[in-house]
Design a protein around this motif. Structure first.
Motif, PDB file in Angstrom:
ATOM      1  N   PRO A  51       0.811  -1.222   0.000  1.00 26.40           N
ATOM      2  CA  PRO A  51       0.000   0.000   0.000  1.00 26.40           C
ATOM      3  C   PRO A  51       0.846   1.274   0.000  1.00 26.40           C
ATOM      4  O   PRO A  51       0.455   2.275  -0.590  1.00 26.40           O
ATOM      5  N   ARG A  52       2.008   1.233   0.660  1.00 23.34           N
ATOM      6  CA  ARG A  52       2.874   2.425   0.692  1.00 23.34           C
ATOM      7  C   ARG A  52       3.263   2.840  -0.726  1.00 23.34           C
ATOM      8  O   ARG A  52       3.291   4.032  -1.057  1.00 23.34           O
ATOM      9  N   LYS A 320      22.643   8.008   0.739  1.00 30.60           N
ATOM     10  CA  LYS A 320      22.553   8.383   2.155  1.00 30.60           C
ATOM     11  C   LYS A 320      21.112   8.409   2.628  1.00 30.60           C
ATOM     12  O   LYS A 320      20.786   7.912   3.707  1.00 30.60           O
ATOM     13  N   ARG A 321      20.249   8.992   1.824  1.00 29.92           N
ATOM     14  CA  ARG A 321      18.837   9.072   2.222  1.00 29.92           C
ATOM     15  C   ARG A 321      18.173   7.705   2.236  1.00 29.92           C
ATOM     16  O   ARG A 321      17.372   7.398   3.129  1.00 29.92           O
ATOM     17  N   PHE A 322      18.513   6.869   1.249  1.00 30.79           N
ATOM     18  CA  PHE A 322      17.917   5.532   1.211  1.00 30.79           C
ATOM     19  C   PHE A 322      18.342   4.718   2.435  1.00 30.79           C
ATOM     20  O   PHE A 322      17.508   4.086   3.096  1.00 30.79           O
ATOM     21  N   MET A 323      19.634   4.702   2.729  1.00 32.21           N
ATOM     22  CA  MET A 323      20.116   3.871   3.830  1.00 32.21           C
ATOM     23  C   MET A 323      19.632   4.390   5.176  1.00 32.21           C
ATOM     24  O   MET A 323      19.398   3.603   6.106  1.00 32.21           O
ATOM     25  N   LYS A 324      19.448   5.687   5.307  1.00 31.46           N
ATOM     26  CA  LYS A 324      18.899   6.222   6.545  1.00 31.46           C
ATOM     27  C   LYS A 324      17.487   5.709   6.783  1.00 31.46           C
ATOM     28  O   LYS A 324      17.089   5.388   7.912  1.00 31.46           O
ATOM     29  N   ALA A 325      16.714   5.598   5.702  1.00 30.83           N
ATOM     30  CA  ALA A 325      15.322   5.152   5.823  1.00 30.83           C
ATOM     31  C   ALA A 325      15.197   3.640   5.912  1.00 30.83           C
ATOM     32  O   ALA A 325      14.329   3.121   6.620  1.00 30.83           O
ATOM     33  N   PHE A 330      17.108  -3.624   6.016  1.00 30.99           N
ATOM     34  CA  PHE A 330      17.905  -4.455   5.113  1.00 30.99           C
ATOM     35  C   PHE A 330      18.919  -5.279   5.911  1.00 30.99           C
ATOM     36  O   PHE A 330      19.173  -6.443   5.594  1.00 30.99           O
ATOM     37  N   TRP A 331      19.497  -4.701   6.928  1.00 31.38           N
ATOM     38  CA  TRP A 331      20.449  -5.421   7.788  1.00 31.38           C
ATOM     39  C   TRP A 331      19.759  -6.581   8.493  1.00 31.38           C
ATOM     40  O   TRP A 331      20.267  -7.705   8.525  1.00 31.38           O
ATOM     41  N   ILE A 332      18.578  -6.322   9.046  1.00 29.28           N
ATOM     42  CA  ILE A 332      17.826  -7.372   9.738  1.00 29.28           C
ATOM     43  C   ILE A 332      17.457  -8.496   8.768  1.00 29.28           C
ATOM     44  O   ILE A 332      17.611  -9.685   9.078  1.00 29.28           O
ATOM     45  N   LEU A 333      16.970  -8.135   7.578  1.00 28.76           N
ATOM     46  CA  LEU A 333      16.591  -9.151   6.597  1.00 28.76           C
ATOM     47  C   LEU A 333      17.796  -9.954   6.121  1.00 28.76           C
ATOM     48  O   LEU A 333      17.684 -11.160   5.854  1.00 28.76           O
ATOM     49  N   ASN A 369       3.885  -0.811   5.293  1.00 26.70           N
ATOM     50  CA  ASN A 369       4.183   0.608   5.449  1.00 26.70           C
ATOM     51  C   ASN A 369       5.638   0.958   5.190  1.00 26.70           C
ATOM     52  O   ASN A 369       6.022   2.120   5.220  1.00 26.70           O
ATOM     53  N   LYS A 370       6.493  -0.066   4.973  1.00 27.66           N
ATOM     54  CA  LYS A 370       7.905   0.140   4.681  1.00 27.66           C
ATOM     55  C   LYS A 370       8.633   0.900   5.787  1.00 27.66           C
ATOM     56  O   LYS A 370       9.490   1.738   5.543  1.00 27.66           O
ATOM     57  N   GLU A 371       8.281   0.585   7.011  1.00 32.28           N
ATOM     58  CA  GLU A 371       8.995   1.123   8.161  1.00 32.28           C
ATOM     59  C   GLU A 371       8.734   0.215   9.345  1.00 32.28           C
ATOM     60  O   GLU A 371       7.702  -0.462   9.406  1.00 32.28           O
ATOM     61  N   LEU A 372       9.686   0.165  10.251  1.00 32.64           N
ATOM     62  CA  LEU A 372       9.481  -0.619  11.462  1.00 32.64           C
ATOM     63  C   LEU A 372       8.406   0.069  12.284  1.00 32.64           C
ATOM     64  O   LEU A 372       8.403   1.288  12.444  1.00 32.64           O
TER      65      LEU A 372
END
Length: 397
Positions: A51-52, A320-325, A330-333, A369-372
């Motif tokens: 949905p996001r 920088k912006r992508f990895m901040k978000a 990605f690390w957890i996955l 929602n593409k966020e924790l």
């Protein structure tokens, strides 16, 4: 912003979701942009969009060919765990039509579409980038010039390797799928509102296989990074076991999918990567459409800022912006893929964990929602200890 008659502000190489989104966003901002894409290329993909993505990128209903309300995880021992989606759905698209719609939207906003492939780049004495074009639809010796290039032409982009050699040769999963006409509703176990995911070393020793509905068709696919794995053989076995071997096969497609985001996305002067060329596919799940489109948007923002200010350092802001978000998820996955995909014993336990309601709620919240989600200390603690118990075999799968 406008270039001279023969110089574009930005040339976008590759017309998948990343490149088409970048071209669209730039054209809407008055940038003179060219979109270069090969004809007839369709990437193998399950086609799931959350949905996001639908909200953020204004995707119309007619492109959503199915609405998924649950996922089924299937273990090596054929244990089946359903993960229902509470109060929502995952949209499914067919990349043949979805990608073309994105390219046409970019053209409608003012981007110039050019059918062909970019063979190599060069620079003139003024530092302007020249794209040397080839392929069956490009004129011999054809070229176009631009101040900045956005490279979004796939996981093993030769241009990305040449322009940013410090990234090396990215490791990839090779994905293969077949687009098939499924059985009629009620005929067998196939469900047009459910995605089936198979964690089974006999199908893939290091990834997974899938059956994803696309309305009147479905995608049956598998991926693996191991050499010698017969992906077509895995699909034959999966179709037979799932009762999908009698359906008409409409298309077959294969392509590499990157396993890890590249450490650098720009060359420091006139080029930035996006989509698979930048390696932005979610580990463990292989999900890429949302991240590709976001990467294309961030690359467009970075290119626009570099044009506006004349400072090429702005190009580094895309990564920088992508990895901040999304760097944390990605690390957890990546950790999940390393631990749980290593053997059928672990895959069996992983599917068992998917039956836990805490796991299901947090998984869908993060995916949709593409966020924790908001911190839930008790739920996270329960999941942590359950995860450890399954990993070390304290509980039975």
């Amino acid at each position: 912003m406008t270039g001279s008659d023969d110089i574009y502000d930005v040339a976008v190489i590759g017309g998948g979701p990343a490149g088409a989104t970048a071209a669209h966003d730039l054209a809407r901002r008055g940038v003179r942009v060219a979109l270069v894409d090969r004809a007839g290329r369709i990437k193998p993909c399950g086609g799931a969009i959350p949905p996001r993505l639908i909200r953020d990128f204004d995707i119309p209903d007619h492109l959503i060919v199915a609405r998924i309300t649950s996922a089924r995880m299937v273990s090596p021992r054929d244990r089946r765990v359903d993960m229902p989606i509470d109060n929502g759905f995952v949209g499914m698209v067919d990349r043949e039509h979805f990608d073309e719609w994105l390219r046409e939207r970019a053209a409608g906003a003012g981007a110039r579409r050019i059918t062909g492939s970019c063979e190599r780049l060069s620079r003139d004495p003024q530092g302007v980038v020249t794209l040397h074009l080839g392929g069956r639809d490009a004129d011999e010796g054809a070229a176009l010039r631009a101040r900045i290039a956005i490279v979004a032409d796939g996981a093993r982009s030769a241009i990305a390797r040449e322009e940013i050699p410090q990234n090396g040769d990215p490791r990839c999963v090779f994905a293969y799928h077949e687009i098939v006409r499924p059985p009629a509703p009620g005929d067998g176990d196939y469900d047009r509102s459910r995605c089936d995911v198979y964690y089974n070393g006999a199908l893939s020793p290091d990834f997974y296989a899938w059956v994803f509905p696309h309305g009147e068709t479905c995608s049956i696919g598998v991926g693996s990074a191991r050499k010698g794995v017969s992906l077509r053989g895995s699909i034959r076995a999966l179709r037979a076991s799932a009762g999908l071997d009698r359906g008409e096969t409409l298309r077959r497609e294969g392509a590499p999918i990157p396993l890890k985001s590249l450490k650098r996305w720009d060359n420091g002067r006139d080029l930035v990567l996006a989509g698979d060329a930048a390696g932005i596919v979610a580990p463990a799940s292989g999900e890429g459409i949302y991240y590709a489109m976001l990467g294309g948007r961030l690359a467009a923002d970075a290119a626009f800022e570099a044009l506006r200010t004349g400072d090429a350092r702005a190009l580094a802001q895309a990564r920088k912006r992508f990895m901040k978000a999304h760097g944390r998820i990605f690390w957890i996955l990546g950790i999940m893929q390393y631990f749980w995909y290593g053997s059928d014993r672990r895959r069996e336990r992983f599917v068992s964990i998917c039956g836990d309601r805490d796991v299901q709620r947090l998984t869908w919240e993060a995916y949709m929602n593409k966020e924790l989600g908001r911190p839930r200390p008790l739920a996270h603690a329960r999941i942590f200890f359950k995860d450890l118990a399954h990993l070390f075999g304290v509980v039975s799968p």
